[in-house]
Write a protein that holds these residues in place. Structure first.
Motif, mmCIF file in Angstrom:
data_model
loop_
_atom_site.group_PDB
_atom_site.id
_atom_site.type_symbol
_atom_site.label_atom_id
_atom_site.label_comp_id
_atom_site.label_asym_id
_atom_site.label_seq_id
_atom_site.Cartn_x
_atom_site.Cartn_y
_atom_site.Cartn_z
ATOM 1 N N GLN A 179 0.836 -1.201 0.000
ATOM 2 C CA GLN A 179 0.000 0.000 0.000
ATOM 3 C C GLN A 179 0.872 1.253 0.000
ATOM 4 O OE1 GLN A 179 -2.349 -0.832 3.489
ATOM 5 N NE2 GLN A 179 -3.958 -1.847 2.308
ATOM 6 N N ALA A 180 1.947 1.239 0.777
ATOM 7 C CA ALA A 180 2.845 2.390 0.827
ATOM 8 C C ALA A 180 3.501 2.620 -0.535
ATOM 9 C CB ALA A 180 3.911 2.191 1.908
ATOM 10 N N LEU A 181 3.912 1.552 -1.199
ATOM 11 C CA LEU A 181 4.508 1.687 -2.530
ATOM 12 C C LEU A 181 3.517 2.284 -3.530
ATOM 13 C CD1 LEU A 181 6.604 -1.598 -2.848
ATOM 14 C CD2 LEU A 181 7.470 0.743 -2.627
ATOM 15 N N GLU A 182 2.269 1.866 -3.451
ATOM 16 C CA GLU A 182 1.243 2.433 -4.333
ATOM 17 C C GLU A 182 1.070 3.927 -4.083
ATOM 18 O OE1 GLU A 182 -2.508 0.343 -4.261
ATOM 19 O OE2 GLU A 182 -1.509 -1.596 -4.471
ATOM 20 N N GLU A 183 1.052 4.330 -2.814
ATOM 21 C CA GLU A 183 0.921 5.746 -2.465
ATOM 22 C C GLU A 183 2.129 6.542 -2.961
ATOM 23 O OE1 GLU A 183 -0.105 6.509 1.653
ATOM 24 O OE2 GLU A 183 -1.357 4.704 1.680
ATOM 25 N N ILE A 184 3.308 5.968 -2.808
ATOM 26 C CA ILE A 184 4.527 6.640 -3.275
ATOM 27 C C ILE A 184 4.480 6.827 -4.784
ATOM 28 C CG2 ILE A 184 7.027 6.369 -3.568
ATOM 29 C CD1 ILE A 184 6.983 4.965 -0.756
ATOM 30 N N GLU A 185 4.069 5.786 -5.506
ATOM 31 C CA GLU A 185 3.963 5.892 -6.963
ATOM 32 C C GLU A 185 2.966 6.971 -7.374
ATOM 33 O OE1 GLU A 185 4.657 2.233 -9.566
ATOM 34 O OE2 GLU A 185 3.674 1.423 -7.769
ATOM 35 N N THR A 186 1.847 7.055 -6.674
ATOM 36 C CA THR A 186 0.848 8.088 -6.971
ATOM 37 C C THR A 186 1.436 9.482 -6.755
ATOM 38 O OG1 THR A 186 -0.961 6.604 -6.368
ATOM 39 C CG2 THR A 186 -1.439 8.960 -6.328
ATOM 40 N N GLU A 187 2.168 9.637 -5.674
ATOM 41 C CA GLU A 187 2.799 10.934 -5.394
ATOM 42 C C GLU A 187 3.869 11.273 -6.437
ATOM 43 O OE1 GLU A 187 1.921 13.292 -3.139
ATOM 44 O OE2 GLU A 187 0.226 11.947 -2.787
ATOM 45 N N ILE A 188 4.648 10.292 -6.840
ATOM 46 C CA ILE A 188 5.662 10.520 -7.869
ATOM 47 C C ILE A 188 5.005 10.960 -9.173
ATOM 48 C CG2 ILE A 188 7.365 9.386 -9.362
ATOM 49 C CD1 ILE A 188 8.151 7.692 -6.888
ATOM 50 N N ILE A 211 13.206 6.530 -9.781
ATOM 51 C CA ILE A 211 12.574 6.087 -8.529
ATOM 52 C C ILE A 211 11.438 5.113 -8.842
ATOM 53 C CG2 ILE A 211 11.194 6.825 -6.538
ATOM 54 C CD1 ILE A 211 12.856 9.469 -6.632
ATOM 55 N N LYS A 212 10.647 5.417 -9.865
ATOM 56 C CA LYS A 212 9.552 4.516 -10.247
ATOM 57 C C LYS A 212 10.086 3.159 -10.690
ATOM 58 C CE LYS A 212 5.769 5.484 -11.844
ATOM 59 N NZ LYS A 212 4.407 5.836 -12.165
ATOM 60 N N ARG A 213 11.217 3.133 -11.387
ATOM 61 C CA ARG A 213 11.809 1.847 -11.807
ATOM 62 C C ARG A 213 12.276 1.047 -10.594
ATOM 63 N NH1 ARG A 213 13.652 5.200 -16.003
ATOM 64 N NH2 ARG A 213 15.683 5.490 -15.029
ATOM 65 N N ILE A 214 12.816 1.727 -9.618
ATOM 66 C CA ILE A 214 13.238 1.049 -8.379
ATOM 67 C C ILE A 214 12.017 0.420 -7.705
ATOM 68 C CG2 ILE A 214 14.123 1.398 -6.031
ATOM 69 C CD1 ILE A 214 15.964 3.597 -7.244
ATOM 70 N N ILE A 215 10.935 1.170 -7.608
ATOM 71 C CA ILE A 215 9.714 0.656 -6.995
ATOM 72 C C ILE A 215 9.181 -0.537 -7.777
ATOM 73 C CG2 ILE A 215 7.285 1.187 -6.496
ATOM 74 C CD1 ILE A 215 8.269 4.065 -5.837
ATOM 75 N N ALA A 216 9.196 -0.439 -9.109
ATOM 76 C CA ALA A 216 8.715 -1.553 -9.943
ATOM 77 C C ALA A 216 9.557 -2.790 -9.679
ATOM 78 C CB ALA A 216 8.759 -1.172 -11.420
ATOM 79 N N GLY A 217 10.854 -2.624 -9.490
ATOM 80 C CA GLY A 217 11.722 -3.755 -9.168
ATOM 81 C C GLY A 217 11.369 -4.385 -7.832
ATOM 82 N N LEU A 218 11.006 -3.571 -6.864
ATOM 83 C CA LEU A 218 10.598 -4.095 -5.554
ATOM 84 C C LEU A 218 9.303 -4.874 -5.661
ATOM 85 C CD1 LEU A 218 11.256 -1.022 -3.242
ATOM 86 C CD2 LEU A 218 12.547 -3.176 -3.301
ATOM 87 N N GLU A 219 8.386 -4.417 -6.499
ATOM 88 C CA GLU A 219 7.097 -5.088 -6.645
ATOM 89 C C GLU A 219 7.234 -6.424 -7.348
ATOM 90 O OE1 GLU A 219 4.207 -1.160 -6.737
ATOM 91 O OE2 GLU A 219 4.997 -1.936 -8.629
ATOM 92 N N GLU A 220 8.263 -6.589 -8.152
ATOM 93 C CA GLU A 220 8.469 -7.855 -8.879
ATOM 94 C C GLU A 220 9.048 -8.942 -7.993
ATOM 95 O OE1 GLU A 220 10.916 -6.891 -12.226
ATOM 96 O OE2 GLU A 220 9.329 -5.702 -13.181
ATOM 97 N N GLU A 221 9.670 -8.583 -6.903
ATOM 98 C CA GLU A 221 10.329 -9.566 -6.036
ATOM 99 C C GLU A 221 9.379 -10.435 -5.306
ATOM 100 O OE1 GLU A 221 13.079 -7.488 -3.536
ATOM 101 O OE2 GLU A 221 14.344 -6.952 -5.201
#
Length: 121
Positions: A79-88, A111-121
């Protein structure tokens, strides 16, 4: 979250901590969608024994979550990652509207690519 989705998530996190029989029964019931009777026939046990095994496995999974809290942490992090992506996205749009710095836009995309990498793990 509904009961089936919750059980599946708990199984994903803690399934390896169950007994082999519990894992097999959980898999047949939740992943293969077999009925209690079909599972009972597969193992040569009663339908009630299958039911008891499922309930015991689900109780164990819930107890692991109560003690370790990994699913709750995962859900909060997602949920936090989704909020961060929305803010970005909002900051990126604001920077674009102001003919902002290409360097800043690239950093936001990084930063968005880093987040996408975290979501794939």
């Amino acid at each position: 979250m509904d009961k089936i989705a919750e059980t599946s998530l708990l199984y994903d996190f803690y399934g390896q901590l169950l007994t082999e029989k519990q894992r097999q029964v959980m898999s047949l019931y939740h992943e293969e969608n077999l009925t209690l009777s079909e599972i009972a026939d597969e193992f040569g046990i009663s339908r009630q024994a299958v039911h008891d095994t499922l309930k015991k496995a689900e109780q164990s999974l819930s107890e692991y979550e109560r003690k370790l809290g990994l699913v709750e942490k995962f859900v909060r992090s997602s949920q936090a990652l989704e909020e961060i992506e929305t803010e970005i996205d909002a900051v990126t749009e604001a920077v674009r509207k102001q003919s902002g710095s290409p360097v800043l836009l690239e950093r936001l995309q990084h930063i968005k690519r880093i987040i996408a990498g975290l979501e794939e793990e």
